[in-house]
Motif scaffolding. Structure first.
Motif, PDB file in Angstrom:
ATOM      1  N   LYS A  53       0.836  -1.207   0.000  1.00  0.00           N
ATOM      2  CA  LYS A  53       0.000   0.000   0.000  1.00  0.00           C
ATOM      3  C   LYS A  53       0.864   1.249   0.000  1.00  0.00           C
ATOM      4  CE  LYS A  53      -3.464   2.438   2.777  1.00  0.00           C
ATOM      5  NZ  LYS A  53      -4.275   2.402   4.032  1.00  0.00           N
ATOM      6  N   TRP A  54       1.913   1.246   0.800  1.00  0.00           N
ATOM      7  CA  TRP A  54       2.767   2.420   0.915  1.00  0.00           C
ATOM      8  C   TRP A  54       3.748   2.573  -0.241  1.00  0.00           C
ATOM      9  CZ3 TRP A  54       4.366   1.649   6.750  1.00  0.00           C
ATOM     10  CH2 TRP A  54       3.341   2.140   7.564  1.00  0.00           C
ATOM     11  N   PHE A  55       4.354   1.465  -0.657  1.00  0.00           N
ATOM     12  CA  PHE A  55       5.501   1.554  -1.565  1.00  0.00           C
ATOM     13  C   PHE A  55       5.308   0.865  -2.914  1.00  0.00           C
ATOM     14  CE2 PHE A  55       7.133   1.287   2.873  1.00  0.00           C
ATOM     15  CZ  PHE A  55       7.502   2.611   3.004  1.00  0.00           C
ATOM     16  N   GLY A  56       4.221   0.149  -3.102  1.00  0.00           N
ATOM     17  CA  GLY A  56       4.025  -0.573  -4.349  1.00  0.00           C
ATOM     18  C   GLY A  56       4.773  -1.893  -4.320  1.00  0.00           C
ATOM     19  N   ASP A  57       5.702  -2.081  -5.235  1.00  0.00           N
ATOM     20  CA  ASP A  57       6.442  -3.338  -5.304  1.00  0.00           C
ATOM     21  C   ASP A  57       7.798  -3.219  -4.615  1.00  0.00           C
ATOM     22  OD1 ASP A  57       7.827  -1.714  -7.019  1.00  0.00           O
ATOM     23  OD2 ASP A  57       7.290  -2.814  -8.835  1.00  0.00           O
ATOM     24  N   ARG A  58       8.639  -4.234  -4.803  1.00  0.00           N
ATOM     25  CA  ARG A  58       9.953  -4.246  -4.151  1.00  0.00           C
ATOM     26  C   ARG A  58      10.819  -3.084  -4.625  1.00  0.00           C
ATOM     27  NH1 ARG A  58      15.047  -6.451  -5.268  1.00  0.00           N
ATOM     28  NH2 ARG A  58      16.230  -7.175  -3.417  1.00  0.00           N
ATOM     29  N   ASP A  59      10.752  -2.771  -5.934  1.00  0.00           N
ATOM     30  CA  ASP A  59      11.528  -1.638  -6.426  1.00  0.00           C
ATOM     31  C   ASP A  59      11.069  -0.333  -5.785  1.00  0.00           C
ATOM     32  OD1 ASP A  59      13.141  -3.174  -7.977  1.00  0.00           O
ATOM     33  OD2 ASP A  59      12.435  -2.408  -9.903  1.00  0.00           O
ATOM     34  N   GLY A  60       9.769  -0.210  -5.567  1.00  0.00           N
ATOM     35  CA  GLY A  60       9.254   0.977  -4.898  1.00  0.00           C
ATOM     36  C   GLY A  60       9.767   1.089  -3.477  1.00  0.00           C
ATOM     37  N   LEU A  61       9.839  -0.045  -2.796  1.00  0.00           N
ATOM     38  CA  LEU A  61      10.377  -0.069  -1.438  1.00  0.00           C
ATOM     39  C   LEU A  61      11.863   0.270  -1.453  1.00  0.00           C
ATOM     40  CD1 LEU A  61      10.207  -0.670   1.592  1.00  0.00           C
ATOM     41  CD2 LEU A  61      10.536  -3.092   1.058  1.00  0.00           C
ATOM     42  N   LEU A  62      12.610  -0.296  -2.402  1.00  0.00           N
ATOM     43  CA  LEU A  62      14.033   0.013  -2.506  1.00  0.00           C
ATOM     44  C   LEU A  62      14.251   1.502  -2.777  1.00  0.00           C
ATOM     45  CD1 LEU A  62      15.475  -2.969  -4.594  1.00  0.00           C
ATOM     46  CD2 LEU A  62      16.152  -2.324  -2.276  1.00  0.00           C
ATOM     47  N   THR A  63      13.451   2.058  -3.687  1.00  0.00           N
ATOM     48  CA  THR A  63      13.581   3.478  -4.007  1.00  0.00           C
ATOM     49  C   THR A  63      13.319   4.341  -2.782  1.00  0.00           C
ATOM     50  OG1 THR A  63      12.932   3.105  -6.310  1.00  0.00           O
ATOM     51  CG2 THR A  63      12.729   5.346  -5.471  1.00  0.00           C
ATOM     52  N   ALA A  64      12.242   4.018  -2.054  1.00  0.00           N
ATOM     53  CA  ALA A  64      11.912   4.783  -0.853  1.00  0.00           C
ATOM     54  C   ALA A  64      13.007   4.653   0.197  1.00  0.00           C
ATOM     55  CB  ALA A  64      10.577   4.311  -0.284  1.00  0.00           C
ATOM     56  N   THR A  65      13.588   3.466   0.310  1.00  0.00           N
ATOM     57  CA  THR A  65      14.656   3.229   1.279  1.00  0.00           C
ATOM     58  C   THR A  65      15.888   4.067   0.957  1.00  0.00           C
ATOM     59  OG1 THR A  65      13.871   0.962   1.639  1.00  0.00           O
ATOM     60  CG2 THR A  65      16.117   1.452   2.316  1.00  0.00           C
ATOM     61  N   VAL A  66      16.273   4.100  -0.317  1.00  0.00           N
ATOM     62  CA  VAL A  66      17.434   4.894  -0.727  1.00  0.00           C
ATOM     63  C   VAL A  66      17.143   6.385  -0.558  1.00  0.00           C
ATOM     64  CG1 VAL A  66      18.928   5.501  -2.674  1.00  0.00           C
ATOM     65  CG2 VAL A  66      18.266   3.111  -2.303  1.00  0.00           C
TER      66      VAL A  66
END
Length: 209
Positions: A53-66
């Motif tokens: 819900k917050w970040f979409g997929d794994r790439d979205g989570l990685l992008t947000a993390t960076v």
């Protein structure tokens, strides 16, 4: 449906989202390629549904993390209408000091090592994500300050991107590559402050009016 990308900053995130991104950073440092939505959900004690819900997929989570890691480099706000040399110098030196502090931290070193190992591999996107949200992201945040200095008659340059690259080199020098190659001792706060001050002085020697 993939949610719109978050604008990652200290102010835009909830405390819970910060905890989740810190958990993801911790897993990247510890496990590198082993980062999964399941692993982050377990480490952060939240559901995978929340992550999607917050970040979409794994790439979205990685992008947000960076982006969360990069957001720790603060840009000092300035008034473009009343900008003076001292104010510009303080802003650039503070930016350089924060940048070096984050860059030489254990998390950033591990993240950049992992990103280098992914570079050029089509199915592994961390290298691209770190490039876009690290050096390129820093440029997007710093160039407006450089252009404000030019508009105020404090700096003289033609190409803002090349000028930023020069500032990058003056601030970082060989510090990052030495850390990536295994230099164990992190620069002290005093050394980082001195390096940022020298970078600011040398930058004004090159581009100051």
């Amino acid at each position: 449906m993939t949610p719109p990308p978050l604008t990652i900053s200290e102010e835009s995130l909830t405390d819970r989202q910060k905890d989740v991104l810190d958990a993801a950073l911790g897993l990247l440092v510890e496990g590198g390629d082993g980062l999964t939505m399941t692993g982050v959900a377990r480490r952060a004690s939240c559901s995978k549904e929340t992550l999607y819900k917050w970040f979409g997929d794994r790439d979205g989570l990685l992008t947000a993390t960076v982006q969360w890691q990069a957001s720790k480099v603060r840009m000092v706000p300035v008034d473009r209408e009343t900008l003076e040399k001292r104010t510009l110098a303080i802003a650039l030196e503070k930016f350089g000091r924060d940048w070096l502090t984050v860059l030489t931290g254990e998390t950033s070193v591990a993240l950049n090592r992992l990103a280098v190992s992914h570079a050029g591999q089509e199915k592994r996107n961390l290298g691209r994500i770190v490039l876009e949200n690290g050096p390129i992201g820093m440029a997007k945040r710093c160039i407006p300050l450089l252009e404000a200095g030019r508009e105020a008659g404090l700096l003289k340059f033609e190409d803002a991107d090349q000028t930023f690259r020069t500032f990058f080199g003056l601030v970082v020098r060989d510090t990052q590559i030495r850390m990536l190659l295994g230099e164990q001792r992190r620069p002290s706060e005093e050394l980082i402050a001195a390096q940022a001050r020298r970078a600011r002085e040398q930058f004004f020697t090159l581009f100051g009016v």
